[in-house]
Design an enzyme around this catalytic site. Structure first.
Site, short mmCIF file in Angstrom:
data_model
loop_
_atom_site.label_atom_id
_atom_site.label_comp_id
_atom_site.label_asym_id
_atom_site.label_seq_id
_atom_site.Cartn_x
_atom_site.Cartn_y
_atom_site.Cartn_z
CD GLN A 215 -2.36 1.22 2.81
OE1 GLN A 215 -1.76 0.74 3.77
NE2 GLN A 215 -3.52 1.82 2.94
CE1 TYR B 89 -3.66 3.78 -0.95
CE2 TYR B 89 -4.92 4.10 1.06
CZ TYR B 89 -4.85 3.65 -0.24
OH TYR B 89 -5.95 3.10 -0.82
CB SER B 90 2.24 6.79 4.82
OG SER B 90 1.13 6.22 5.44
CD GLU C 79 -10.47 -9.18 5.21
OE1 GLU C 79 -9.68 -10.08 5.51
OE2 GLU C 79 -11.57 -9.39 4.71
#
Ligand SMILES: Cc1cc2nc3c(=O)[nH]c(=O)nc-3n(C[C@H](O)[C@H](O)[C@H](O)COP(=O)(O)OP(=O)(O)OC[C@H]3O[C@@H](n4cnc5c(N)ncnc54)[C@H](O)[C@@H]3O)c2cc1C
Lengths: 401, 372
Positions: free
Chosen positions: A119, A121-122, A237
């Site tokens: 991922q 993102y940051s 989830e």
């Protein structure tokens, strides 16, 4: 109210238990290839991608069944499957927002862990305030040119693909100029540098993108729709691991009690010390309450599929509990709890880190949960604003916007 | 697996809320502070008519044969209203009579409880303030066909309005439970003035109080398991009531944080206040899970029912104290005034905290249960 498991749930649990007893690896999985093989075995048995619809290679199971599998895996300390971010939320993002081509191309290989996902993102200057991200993606006709830096990327070094948020319009308000892409990690413009965590291992990384290519066909949803996409698919989830997590805590509690009976202070077992007993009683009550709350979330999930902002309460509750829990354990165990290569009876304390652990690792890892996936402070902001309806805070970026 | 209330349970909750909102406003609670009995007989009779007093009693005695979950639903609303009165001690004592009583004892008391004609309580705490029944010093000596009881029971809820007291004492056979007439010779009641003026607690002194043979509840020496069961039920009920008080305080704090302005903005926009409210909500929701899990476990005879009761009491006792206290903090000075209603709930939660086993007692029970 009926907190009994149904006959089908119980049968499903029995079958799962039997399968695990016959199949759980007896030796530690040393290499990525071994973990992938174990992952595939779990997948073929129906224990990975359980909530995914069948048409995309999933099993169309219920959240309850998934929770039972997690619980049974925790019970026998089975190694977890890999590609958790992919299967937990990147895949669902593609299922909800992706094109048919994207679904065909990516989903099955994600489920089988043939391709590992991360991922992106940051960024160094965009953490909690994710929407202020600066990585740019410029339209080049048939592809986008990506430049920028990501950070804290879990599984970066082993990933084949990443889901990327990048700025595609810098003239509009910060939330409105972001797009969502699937980025091939194995290309010359992408450099991954492992970062060492306080546990000593390097599960996350920095990712530098220098004229990296994101193909046109790998744009998810529409241009500049990335922020909405990121918002709507967080949390498919949530709740699925509610039982397994608590079972792991309970196993650790048994080990803690065993240690407290063995360790002596002033000639008597720590376990006989009323102060220690009071601490154990308090933390166990806390632990059981996490379990009841987990059942409540699960029950809500079985009725409707979106717990909404209330899932912030769950996340806040168990991550903060986990810190209290391991703090208390190490308080009781003293130096013994800080051993990084522990004697046998202190081993096996595996938290959701996926690392075979010691008390020390569990203690250290417990600091992560209240930072990632929205820090505790961010969760409290969400609860305050969206659950309790308290007024929004005055924020400099809101004044500007 | 279904953790939500059934339509009937939800209905009970809504109607209890509506009834208490109308009949037990904070001003009504305040009026009862100065009342010698401390409760309203009219309200009691209305509660009987609503079926609350016989909620968990068998239908043969005019009850509805409902379970601990429904009782907890009701108690949560009673706590939310800080409604004073002997509801829970009476219901608990009736359960004891129903479980262990002879036909004659059941006939004498159960219908009268259901119709609102009798109130009862149980004197679980002995002179030493030790919740372990084995530790009691109250004795019952054989005398003729009956017994004479001597000892002291402390902080007995609502004993001053009870028509019958359930008093455990030690006989040569062991722990025995007695039905004692509060007007019997040798029995004196001494009210204990506590900070919640609506929580009435009384010391019961017994000096050679005669109890006839038919005043033994269950067999002599047989009371141990029943007392443990009553303590568990009592604990879950008290936890439900504390949950109600805590939720009321949370609601009041959130409402106040939306309207009170300082520095040109509502105080709820300050994170220090907003985060406090979020933490309060977390504790209230976890308390909800603890209370209703424990209540369900008692009804279902689940193997972890005893553990869950202790967990609920220990957890909710801490949580309710914190939540009610933080509500005062959110309010500032007004929250500290006698006129503002927060202290009704703050004090109610505090009064319930030591009842039916305090946190320390239940934490020790938890450790024994799960770790030996
Ligand atoms: C183990 C681990 C794995 C991770 N894996 C990934 C990954 O795979 N991919 C990825 O993209 N990211 C990942 N992250 C990053 C994670 O999402 C960020 O760390 C997180 O969003 C916080 O951002 P930050 O680190 O920049 O801290 P900051 O946002 O700078 O926060 C610093 C402090 O300020 C507080 N704060 C910030 N804003 C507010 C506010 N509005 N109100 C009150 N307090 C505030 C925070 O709560 C925190 O205490 C991971 C992090 C960890 C620890």
């Amino acid at each position: 109210m009926d907190l009994n498991y149904s006959a089908e749930d119980r049968e499903f649990r029995d079958n799962t238990r039997r399968w695990l007893e016959a199949n759980v690896p007896t030796q530690e999985l040393a290499t990525l290839e071994e973990r992938k093989a174990w992952h595939r075995k779990l997948y073929e048995a129906g224990y990975v991608g359980m909530l995914w619809p069948r048409e995309f290679g999933g099993w169309g199971a219920s959240p309850m069944q998934q929770a039972i599998v997690q619980d049974e895996m925790a019970r026998v300390s089975a190694p977890p499957p890999i590609n958790g971010l992919g299967i937990g939320f990147i895949g669902p993002t593609i299922i909800v927002h992706g094109t048919d081509w994207q679904k065909q191309r990516y989903l099955k290989k994600m489920l089988t862990a043939e391709e590992i996902w991360c991922q992106l993102y940051s960024e160094p200057n965009a953490g909690s305030d994710l929407a202020s991200l600066r990585t740019r993606a410029e339209d080049q006709g048939d592809h986008f040119l990506v430049n920028g830096q990501k950070i804290w990327t879990s599984s970066g070094p082993i990933s084949d693909w990443g889901i990327l948020l990048a700025r595609t319009d810098s003239k509009v308000a910060k939330h409105k100029g972001i797009s969502c892409f699937l980025l091939h990690m194995r290309q010359p413009g992408v450099e991954v540098r492992p970062l060492r965590q306080i546990t000593g291992s390097s599960l996350f990384s920095e990712v530098f993108m220098t004229n990296a290519r994101a193909e046109k066909r790998d744009l998810i949803g529409k241009l500049n729709q990335g922020w909405e996409i990121a918002q709507t698919t967080l949390g498919w989830e949530r709740g699925a691991n509610s039982l397994g997590r608590v079972t792991r805590y309970a196993i650790a509690f048994t080990q803690l009690v065993r240690a407290a009976k063995e360790l002596k202070r002033g000639g008597r077992p720590l376990f006989d010390d009323p102060v220690v007993r009071a601490k154990l009683g308090r933390i166990y009550a806390d632990l059981e309450v996490q379990r009841y709350a987990g059942l409540r979330v699960l029950s809500a999930l079985l009725k409707s599929d979106s717990p909404g902002a209330a899932s912030s309460i769950t996340k806040l509750s168990y991550t903060e509990f986990e810190k209290r829990y391991y703090e208390l354990a190490l308080e009781i165990l003293g130096h013994r709890g800080q051993l990084i290569s522990a004697r046998e009876e202190f081993e096996e304390v595996d938290t959701s880190s996926g690392e075979p652990g010691t008390w020390a690792t569990a203690f250290l890892w417990s600091r992560a949960g209240t930072i990632y996936s929205g820090s505790s402070e961010i969760q409290k902001n969400i609860i305050g604003e969206r659950v309790l309806g308290l007024p929004k805070e005055v924020r400099a970026d809101r004044l500007k916007a | 697996m279904d953790f939500s209330f059934s339509p009937d349970q939800q209905l009970l909750k809504n109607s209890a809320r509506a009834f208490l909102d109308e009949h037990m406003k904070p001003a009504t609670v305040r009026l009862l502070w100065d009342d010698p009995r401390g409760e309203s007989d009219t309200l009691w009779k209305e509660m009987a008519q609503l079926g609350w007093l016989g909620l968990s009693l068998p239908e043969a005695y005019g009850g509805s044969a409902l379970g601990m979950v429904e009782t907890a639903v009701l108690l949560e609303e009673i706590g939310r209203a800080a409604c004073p009165g002997p509801y829970w001690p009476t219901a608990l004592a009736a359960t004891a009579i129903e479980r262990a009583g002879s036909d004659a004892q059941k006939k004498r008391w159960l219908s009268a409880v259901a119709t609102g004609d009798a109130r009862a309580t149980i004197a679980l705490l002995d002179a030493d303030l030790d919740w372990n029944p084995e530790a009691m010093t109250t004795r019952a000596e054989k005398s003729g066909s009956g017994f004479t009881l001597s000892g002291t029971k402390q902080f007995v809820p609502w004993a001053h309005v009870a028509d019958v007291l359930l008093v455990p004492a030690k006989t040569t056979d062991g722990l025995t439970l007695f039905l004692v007439d509060p007007s019997a010779a040798g029995l004196t009641l001494e009210p204990a003035p506590v900070m919640d003026l609506a929580a009435r607690l009384t010391a019961v002194k017994l000096e050679k109080v005669a109890v006839p043979a038919d005043g033994v509840l269950g067999g002599p020496g047989q009371a141990g398991p029943l007392l443990a069961e009553l303590l568990r039920r009592g604990a879950v009920g008290a936890a439900a009531e504390m949950l109600g008080a805590a939720r009321r305080c949370l609601d009041m704090a959130v409402e106040y944080a939306k309207v009170r302005e300082q520095f040109g903005q509502p105080i709820g926009s300050f994170q220090a206040i907003r985060h406090k409210c979020a933490e309060m909500l977390l504790e209230v929701e976890n308390s909800h899970s603890a209370v209703y899990y424990a209540a369900w476990a008692l009804d279902a005879g689940a193997e972890d029912a005893a553990l869950a009761a202790s967990v609920a009491k220990a957890y909710v006792g801490d949580a309710a104290r914190r939540v009610c206290g933080e509500a005062i903090q959110v309010h500032g000075g007004i929250g500290f005034t006698w006129e503002y209603d927060l202290h009704l709930y703050f004090k109610r939660a505090k009064a319930l905290e030591p009842l039916y086993g305090d946190g320390d007692y239940h934490r020790e029970l938890i450790v024994r249960r799960v770790a030996g």
